[in-house]
Design an enzyme around this catalytic site. Structure first.
Site, PDB file in Angstrom:
ATOM      1  CB  THR A 135      -0.892  -0.006   1.258  1.00  0.00           C
ATOM      2  OG1 THR A 135      -1.431   1.289   1.464  1.00  0.00           O
ATOM      3  CG2 THR A 135      -0.098  -0.354   2.519  1.00  0.00           C
ATOM      4  CG  ASP A 136      -1.156   4.998  -0.957  1.00  0.00           C
ATOM      5  OD1 ASP A 136      -1.721   4.343  -0.060  1.00  0.00           O
ATOM      6  OD2 ASP A 136      -1.740   5.887  -1.604  1.00  0.00           O
ATOM      7  CD  GLU A 137      -3.523   3.402   4.176  1.00  0.00           C
ATOM      8  OE1 GLU A 137      -3.480   3.437   5.414  1.00  0.00           O
ATOM      9  OE2 GLU A 137      -4.561   3.150   3.541  1.00  0.00           O
ATOM     10  CE1 TYR A 161      -3.241  -2.629   5.644  1.00  0.00           C
ATOM     11  CE2 TYR A 161      -3.298  -0.287   5.136  1.00  0.00           C
ATOM     12  CZ  TYR A 161      -3.265  -1.606   4.718  1.00  0.00           C
ATOM     13  OH  TYR A 161      -3.266  -1.912   3.375  1.00  0.00           O
ATOM     14  CB  ALA A 163       3.453   0.220  11.620  1.00  0.00           C
ATOM     15  CE  LYS A 165       0.205  -4.612   2.982  1.00  0.00           C
ATOM     16  NZ  LYS A 165      -0.136  -5.964   2.436  1.00  0.00           N
ATOM     17  CG  ASN A 190      -7.266   4.927  -0.365  1.00  0.00           C
ATOM     18  OD1 ASN A 190      -6.150   5.376  -0.151  1.00  0.00           O
ATOM     19  ND2 ASN A 190      -8.157   4.732   0.586  1.00  0.00           N
ATOM     20  NE  ARG A 293      -9.129   5.893   9.882  1.00  0.00           N
ATOM     21  CZ  ARG A 293      -9.077   5.511   8.603  1.00  0.00           C
ATOM     22  NH1 ARG A 293      -8.110   5.906   7.811  1.00  0.00           N
ATOM     23  NH2 ARG A 293      -9.996   4.702   8.114  1.00  0.00           N
TER      24      ARG A 293
HETATM   25  P1  NAD Z   1      -9.458  -7.439   2.302  1.00  0.00           P
HETATM   26  O1  NAD Z   1      -9.426  -7.125   3.752  1.00  0.00           O
HETATM   27  O2  NAD Z   1     -10.692  -7.161   1.520  1.00  0.00           O
HETATM   28  O3  NAD Z   1      -9.117  -8.988   2.069  1.00  0.00           O
HETATM   29  C1  NAD Z   1      -8.106  -9.639   2.769  1.00  0.00           C
HETATM   30  C2  NAD Z   1      -8.245 -11.138   2.514  1.00  0.00           C
HETATM   31  O4  NAD Z   1      -7.169 -11.802   3.197  1.00  0.00           O
HETATM   32  C3  NAD Z   1      -9.546 -11.726   3.047  1.00  0.00           C
HETATM   33  O5  NAD Z   1     -10.101 -12.624   2.107  1.00  0.00           O
HETATM   34  C4  NAD Z   1      -9.110 -12.467   4.308  1.00  0.00           C
HETATM   35  O6  NAD Z   1      -9.946 -13.587   4.610  1.00  0.00           O
HETATM   36  C5  NAD Z   1      -7.708 -12.896   3.931  1.00  0.00           C
HETATM   37  N1  NAD Z   1      -6.838 -13.127   5.100  1.00  0.00           N
HETATM   38  C6  NAD Z   1      -6.681 -12.330   6.181  1.00  0.00           C
HETATM   39  N2  NAD Z   1      -5.815 -12.885   7.042  1.00  0.00           N
HETATM   40  C7  NAD Z   1      -5.384 -14.050   6.485  1.00  0.00           C
HETATM   41  C8  NAD Z   1      -4.475 -15.062   6.887  1.00  0.00           C
HETATM   42  N3  NAD Z   1      -3.816 -14.979   8.053  1.00  0.00           N
HETATM   43  N4  NAD Z   1      -4.273 -16.119   6.059  1.00  0.00           N
HETATM   44  C9  NAD Z   1      -4.952 -16.212   4.865  1.00  0.00           C
HETATM   45  N5  NAD Z   1      -5.833 -15.292   4.457  1.00  0.00           N
HETATM   46  C10 NAD Z   1      -6.053 -14.210   5.247  1.00  0.00           C
HETATM   47  O7  NAD Z   1      -8.199  -6.671   1.687  1.00  0.00           O
HETATM   48  P2  NAD Z   1      -8.025  -5.976   0.269  1.00  0.00           P
HETATM   49  O8  NAD Z   1      -8.569  -4.598   0.345  1.00  0.00           O
HETATM   50  O9  NAD Z   1      -8.468  -6.889  -0.773  1.00  0.00           O
HETATM   51  O10 NAD Z   1      -6.431  -5.832   0.214  1.00  0.00           O
HETATM   52  C11 NAD Z   1      -5.635  -6.889  -0.313  1.00  0.00           C
HETATM   53  C12 NAD Z   1      -4.174  -6.486  -0.225  1.00  0.00           C
HETATM   54  O11 NAD Z   1      -3.959  -5.264  -0.949  1.00  0.00           O
HETATM   55  C13 NAD Z   1      -3.707  -6.211   1.199  1.00  0.00           C
HETATM   56  O12 NAD Z   1      -2.406  -6.722   1.343  1.00  0.00           O
HETATM   57  C14 NAD Z   1      -3.701  -4.689   1.300  1.00  0.00           C
HETATM   58  O13 NAD Z   1      -2.718  -4.254   2.220  1.00  0.00           O
HETATM   59  C15 NAD Z   1      -3.346  -4.308  -0.105  1.00  0.00           C
HETATM   60  N6  NAD Z   1      -3.843  -2.992  -0.562  1.00  0.00           N
HETATM   61  C16 NAD Z   1      -5.173  -2.681  -0.413  1.00  0.00           C
HETATM   62  C17 NAD Z   1      -5.638  -1.441  -0.878  1.00  0.00           C
HETATM   63  C18 NAD Z   1      -7.097  -1.058  -0.780  1.00  0.00           C
HETATM   64  O14 NAD Z   1      -7.457   0.086  -1.101  1.00  0.00           O
HETATM   65  N7  NAD Z   1      -7.991  -1.966  -0.386  1.00  0.00           N
HETATM   66  C19 NAD Z   1      -4.744  -0.536  -1.480  1.00  0.00           C
HETATM   67  C20 NAD Z   1      -3.405  -0.916  -1.621  1.00  0.00           C
HETATM   68  C21 NAD Z   1      -2.967  -2.136  -1.160  1.00  0.00           C
HETATM   69  P1  TYD Z   2     -10.710   3.901   4.153  1.00  0.00           P
HETATM   70  O1  TYD Z   2     -11.633   3.450   3.081  1.00  0.00           O
HETATM   71  O2  TYD Z   2     -10.822   3.284   5.514  1.00  0.00           O
HETATM   72  O3  TYD Z   2      -9.223   3.772   3.573  1.00  0.00           O
HETATM   73  P2  TYD Z   2      -7.800   4.282   4.183  1.00  0.00           P
HETATM   74  O4  TYD Z   2      -7.965   4.701   5.580  1.00  0.00           O
HETATM   75  O5  TYD Z   2      -6.971   3.075   4.038  1.00  0.00           O
HETATM   76  O6  TYD Z   2      -7.384   5.425   3.281  1.00  0.00           O
HETATM   77  O7  TYD Z   2     -10.882   5.460   4.329  1.00  0.00           O
HETATM   78  C1  TYD Z   2     -10.679   6.360   3.252  1.00  0.00           C
HETATM   79  C2  TYD Z   2     -10.804   7.770   3.805  1.00  0.00           C
HETATM   80  O8  TYD Z   2     -12.145   7.974   4.231  1.00  0.00           O
HETATM   81  C3  TYD Z   2      -9.923   8.008   5.008  1.00  0.00           C
HETATM   82  O9  TYD Z   2      -9.420   9.339   4.962  1.00  0.00           O
HETATM   83  C4  TYD Z   2     -10.870   7.862   6.184  1.00  0.00           C
HETATM   84  C5  TYD Z   2     -12.197   8.339   5.619  1.00  0.00           C
HETATM   85  N1  TYD Z   2     -13.412   7.712   6.211  1.00  0.00           N
HETATM   86  C6  TYD Z   2     -14.453   8.515   6.680  1.00  0.00           C
HETATM   87  O10 TYD Z   2     -14.393   9.773   6.638  1.00  0.00           O
HETATM   88  N2  TYD Z   2     -15.554   7.899   7.212  1.00  0.00           N
HETATM   89  C7  TYD Z   2     -15.669   6.553   7.306  1.00  0.00           C
HETATM   90  O11 TYD Z   2     -16.702   6.045   7.830  1.00  0.00           O
HETATM   91  C8  TYD Z   2     -14.602   5.734   6.793  1.00  0.00           C
HETATM   92  C9  TYD Z   2     -14.677   4.229   6.858  1.00  0.00           C
HETATM   93  C10 TYD Z   2     -13.494   6.362   6.246  1.00  0.00           C
END
Ligand code: NAD
Ligand code: TYD
Length: 364
Positions: A135-137, A161, A163, A165, A190, A293
């Site tokens: 992630t970019d975080e 989270y 930290a 990653k 995101n 938050r």
């Molecule tokens: P998500 O939370 O929707 O899905 C995570 C999946 O991992 C779930 O299916 C869960 O059951 C599985 N999982 C969790 N713990 C596990 C374990 N110990 N063993 C096996 N499976 C396990 O997450 P996502 O949004 O799909 O993100 C996927 C990846 O992409 C993550 O590594 C996240 O850090 C990264 N990422 C997400 C975003 C975003 O915007 N969602 C952006 C950049 C990077």
């Molecule tokens: P989120 O989807 O949780 O992604 P991330 O925190 O990983 O960027 O949140 C996106 C942005 O939206 C973040 O700045 C937090 C904000 N947010 C709200 O304002 N209200 C909410 O209920 C949620 C879940 C997020």
């Protein structure tokens, strides 16, 4: 015979989009290892359940014995590692699971991949890859005028989270540097799109708006995120897997910086148009500013010029086209949302939002 790839976390949001696209467009079989936490939903993958090229394994990436057996049985040609605890608010309430899966789980997966890699020879060894999805975080937060995150930006994670990653990224780097494991790393902004669990901003706002519930915007709502359509992220991962230079990191982003309030108001306008008979129109009337938050990062932005220059990837969707598809998908798939928002989800809403006082709705 084509040897399968191992996908971890393929029942989650990005993982399931990746798995469905892979099964539709690629030849290699795929094994999906997922623990099915609250965020994993096997129903999402029902359409490929009986495909002989697809295998689902219910298990934990931190289970070294299971990993050893899976690598021995399938002799994977690549690993694409999505599995993680992924929600910042949950990491603030309970960081332990984030350290266990994101750090220790990644460590066990690296160890298993390394042991497997050591047994490979010839073309099998030359072509093996371990792709870690991050992630970019990990880069922390930006001021309004700061340049976007590049691959060379120093790590400065601010949430548990981020930290966890960041720690996993460092392990991946070290396993390449020390053990020559052929790793690839992507840091993405995101994502939004179909099958995202409704704890994250966009699906949470859609599901609340459909029920006429308050739309909780944290703090002043001026935090900026760089939104990327999930299908574009999955394409980027496939490009990096196929053509990325071993040991390299690629930033992936949408070039779509929006404040949270802009996103929420765009959504409300789209719902007003798509649901002319909704009793909750105008949906912007549901917006409520709530307590912020803790440690909330102000701005993320990605410089994705390296992946475009080296691999020719750039997003296909604009924010407008991707956002529209997403809203329409949630409107057409209310059953999916109902299925995943069970009792445990209701408890989470109470835990995360119960203590946040609200103010009146505000304009964008
Ligand atoms: P998500 O939370 O929707 O899905 C995570 C999946 O991992 C779930 O299916 C869960 O059951 C599985 N999982 C969790 N713990 C596990 C374990 N110990 N063993 C096996 N499976 C396990 O997450 P996502 O949004 O799909 O993100 C996927 C990846 O992409 C993550 O590594 C996240 O850090 C990264 N990422 C997400 C975003 C975003 O915007 N969602 C952006 C950049 C990077
Ligand atoms: P989120 O989807 O949780 O992604 P991330 O925190 O990983 O960027 O949140 C996106 C942005 O939206 C973040 O700045 C937090 C904000 N947010 C709200 O304002 N209200 C909410 O209920 C949620 C879940 C997020």
């Amino acid at each position: 015979m084509l040897r399968p790839i191992l996908v971890t976390g393929g029942a989650g949001f990005i993982g399931s989009n990746f798995v469905l696209a892979w099964m539709a467009e690629e030849q290699r079989p795929l094994v999906n290892l997922d623990k099915l936490t609250y965020a994993g939903n096997p129903l999402t993958l029902a359409s490929i359940e009986h495909d002989p090229r697809y295998t689902f394994v219910h298990g934990d990436i931190a289970d070294a014995e299971l990993l050893k057996a899976l690598f021995a049985e399938h002799r994977f040609s690549a690993v694409v590692h999505f599995a993680a605890e992924s929600h910042v608010d949950r990491s603030i309430v309970g960081p332990g699971a984030f350290l266990a899966t994101n750090i220790h789980g990644t460590f066990e997966l690296l160890q298993a991949a390394r042991a497997h890699y050591d047994t490979l020879t010839g073309e099998d060894r030359d072509s093996f890859r371990f792709l870690h999805v991050s992630t970019d975080e990990v880069f922390g937060t930006l001021e309004p005028e700061d340049p976007a995150f590049a691959e060379t930006t120093a790590y400065a994670p601010n949430s548990p989270y981020a930290a966890s990653k960041a720690a996993s990224d460092h392990l991946v780097r070290a396993w390449h540097h020390t053990y020559q494991l052929p790793t690839l790393l992507t840091n993405c902004s995101n994502n939004y799109g179909p099958y995202q669990f409704p704890e994250k901003l966009i699906p949470l706002m859609i599901t609340h708006a459909l029920e006429g519930k308050p739309l909780p915007v944290y703090g002043d709502g001026q935090q900026v995120r760089d939104w990327l359509y999930v299908g574009d992220h999955c394409l980027a991962i496939r490009e990096v897997l196929a053509k990325g230079r071993v040991g390299e990191t690629y930033n992936v982003g949408g070039c779509n910086q929006r404040t949270n309030l802009e996103v929420v108001h765009t959504l409300c306008a789209a719902l007003d148009e798509l649901l002319p008979n909704s009793p909750y129109r105008p949906h912007a009337g549901l917006v409520r500013m709530v307590k912020d938050r803790p440690g909330h990062d102000r701005r993320y932005a990605i410089d994705a010029s390296k992946i475009e220059r080296e691999l020719g990837w750039k997003p296909r969707e604009t924010f407008e086209t991707g956002f529209r598809k997403t809203v329409e998908w949630y409107l057409a798939n209310r059953k999916w949302t109902e299925d995943v928002t069970s009792g445990a989800y209701q408890n989470w809403l109470q835990e995360n939002y119960g203590h946040r006082s609200t103010s009146e709705s505000v304009g964008a």
